[in-house]
Design an enzyme around this catalytic site. Structure first.
Site, PDB file in Angstrom:
ATOM      1  N   GLU A  36       4.270  -7.936   2.914  1.00  0.00           N
ATOM      2  CA  GLU A  36       4.592  -8.851   4.023  1.00  0.00           C
ATOM      3  C   GLU A  36       4.239  -8.216   5.355  1.00  0.00           C
ATOM      4  O   GLU A  36       3.688  -8.856   6.254  1.00  0.00           O
ATOM      5  CB  GLU A  36       6.089  -9.195   4.014  1.00  0.00           C
ATOM      6  CG  GLU A  36       6.589  -9.868   2.750  1.00  0.00           C
ATOM      7  CD  GLU A  36       7.094  -8.880   1.705  1.00  0.00           C
ATOM      8  OE1 GLU A  36       6.455  -7.822   1.506  1.00  0.00           O
ATOM      9  OE2 GLU A  36       8.126  -9.164   1.086  1.00  0.00           O
ATOM     10  N   CYS A  56      11.202  -5.844   5.992  1.00  0.00           N
ATOM     11  CA  CYS A  56      10.240  -6.938   6.213  1.00  0.00           C
ATOM     12  C   CYS A  56      10.923  -8.144   6.851  1.00  0.00           C
ATOM     13  O   CYS A  56      10.330  -8.822   7.691  1.00  0.00           O
ATOM     14  CB  CYS A  56       9.566  -7.327   4.901  1.00  0.00           C
ATOM     15  SG  CYS A  56       8.378  -6.078   4.354  1.00  0.00           S
ATOM     16  N   CYS A  64      12.041  -7.368   1.397  1.00  0.00           N
ATOM     17  CA  CYS A  64      13.051  -6.338   1.650  1.00  0.00           C
ATOM     18  C   CYS A  64      13.633  -6.511   3.058  1.00  0.00           C
ATOM     19  O   CYS A  64      13.115  -7.272   3.882  1.00  0.00           O
ATOM     20  CB  CYS A  64      12.436  -4.945   1.488  1.00  0.00           C
ATOM     21  SG  CYS A  64      11.406  -4.435   2.872  1.00  0.00           S
ATOM     22  N   ILE A 121       0.867  -1.183   0.000  1.00  0.00           N
ATOM     23  CA  ILE A 121       0.000   0.000   0.000  1.00  0.00           C
ATOM     24  C   ILE A 121       0.900   1.227   0.000  1.00  0.00           C
ATOM     25  O   ILE A 121       1.594   1.492   0.993  1.00  0.00           O
ATOM     26  CB  ILE A 121      -0.911   0.003   1.255  1.00  0.00           C
ATOM     27  CG1 ILE A 121      -1.723  -1.295   1.324  1.00  0.00           C
ATOM     28  CG2 ILE A 121      -1.824   1.236   1.246  1.00  0.00           C
ATOM     29  CD1 ILE A 121      -2.423  -1.519   2.661  1.00  0.00           C
TER      30      ILE A 121
END
Ligand code: THU
Length: 136
Positions: A60, A98, A95, A48
């Site tokens: 995630e 995350c 990433c 988002i």
């Protein structure tokens, strides 16, 4: 914890469905995730984005935060898919941010399923993706 191939494919299918919900007017890069809790519930997430960029949230983390905000903090696996305009062209590894968020709640043997399709996927442990991770 061993994951059966039907369970893996179900998670991948749920992650792929989430590509439709990604809100990505800036990058046009859709990411979908499906997080399997130890109680059997699957929490899904999409990325988002935000006009100010910084407040954007990855798929995630959306899934993890949905689960934790409902009191669920123990997980076995997450499936992640993504690609430009929602077309999956390659694996989409989480990433660094995350990975760190997953490390807050998940053990080293937590499975990260990176998929290109229901048939083509790779499974990594969190330990492989974030070795020597920080914790208090
Ligand atoms: N993105 C994720 O949702 N998960 C990741 O692990 C990597 C990146 C999102 C963030 C942004 O909306 C888009 O992909 C392009 O970076």
């Amino acid at each position: 914890m061993e994951l059966e191939s039907t369970a893996i494919k179900e998670l991948i299918a749920k992650a792929i469905k989430m590509l439709d919900y990604s809100y990505v007017p800036y990058s046009h890069f859709h990411v979908g995730a499906a997080l399997l809790a130890k109680n059997g519930t699957v929490y899904t997430g999409c990325n988002i984005e935000n006009a100010a960029y910084g407040p954007s949230n990855c798929a995630e983390r959306t899934a993890v935060f949905k689960a934790v905000s409902e009191g669920v903090k123990e997980f076995d696996a997450i499936a992640v898919v993504g690609g430009p305009e929602g077309q999956i062209k390659d694996f989409c590894p989480p990433c660094g941010v995350c990975r760190q968020v997953l490390a807050e709640f998940c053990t080293r043997d937590f499975k990260v399923i990176l998929a290109k399709s229901l048939e083509e996927y790779r499974i990594f442990t969190l330990e492989q993706l974030l070795p020597e991770s920080f914790s208090l």
